[in-house]
Design a protein around this motif. Sequence first.
Motif, short mmCIF file in Angstrom:
data_model
loop_
_atom_site.label_atom_id
_atom_site.label_comp_id
_atom_site.label_asym_id
_atom_site.label_seq_id
_atom_site.Cartn_x
_atom_site.Cartn_y
_atom_site.Cartn_z
N PHE A 35 0.81 -1.23 0.00
CA PHE A 35 0.00 0.00 0.00
C PHE A 35 0.84 1.28 0.00
O PHE A 35 0.30 2.37 -0.01
CB PHE A 35 -0.95 0.01 1.20
N LEU A 36 2.16 1.11 0.03
CA LEU A 36 3.05 2.27 0.04
C LEU A 36 3.69 2.39 -1.34
O LEU A 36 4.56 1.60 -1.69
CB LEU A 36 4.11 2.11 1.12
N PRO A 37 3.28 3.38 -2.14
CA PRO A 37 3.77 3.46 -3.52
C PRO A 37 5.29 3.38 -3.65
O PRO A 37 5.80 2.75 -4.58
CB PRO A 37 3.25 4.81 -4.00
N ARG A 38 6.00 3.97 -2.73
CA ARG A 38 7.47 3.96 -2.81
C ARG A 38 8.05 2.55 -2.64
O ARG A 38 9.12 2.25 -3.15
CB ARG A 38 8.03 4.91 -1.76
N TRP A 39 7.36 1.71 -1.90
CA TRP A 39 7.84 0.36 -1.59
C TRP A 39 7.09 -0.73 -2.33
O TRP A 39 7.44 -1.91 -2.25
CB TRP A 39 7.72 0.10 -0.08
#
Length: 140
Positions: free
Chosen positions: A65-69
Amino acid sequence: MNPAIAPRTRSVLRALLAAAYGVAGIFHLAVPAPFLSITPAFVPFPRAVILITGLCEIAGAVALFLPRWRWWAGVMLALYAVCVYPANVKHALDYIEHGTGGLSLWYHVPRLLFQPVIVWWSLFAGGAIDWPFKRRSSFR
């Protein structure tokens, strides 16, 4: 796949995968005994490995849910699915040889056959590949 449907489909599949990995991770931490019973003998420090895998599942679920990860979460969850395959095979063989594990071949055969889908699903949910098998054109 229709470009308008693709983001929505990926989001839904991402949420379902994250829920499945999150629940599995919680069970690894809360009730490790069933996972210990299917851990192959060659795995060192099985109790620690089960706890670490539970934490990895939870971390992967959150990271989806974390775009960067997200990309890394998808790739690592796909690798995780490959790495736990020997435990799934052992679980099925234990049932065939000893009747242990409480689940029938109606569970084990589809579960073993579904593992490649879980690998693909992880890669798709993380954005590492596009629908259905096309590799993404850019690194995310």
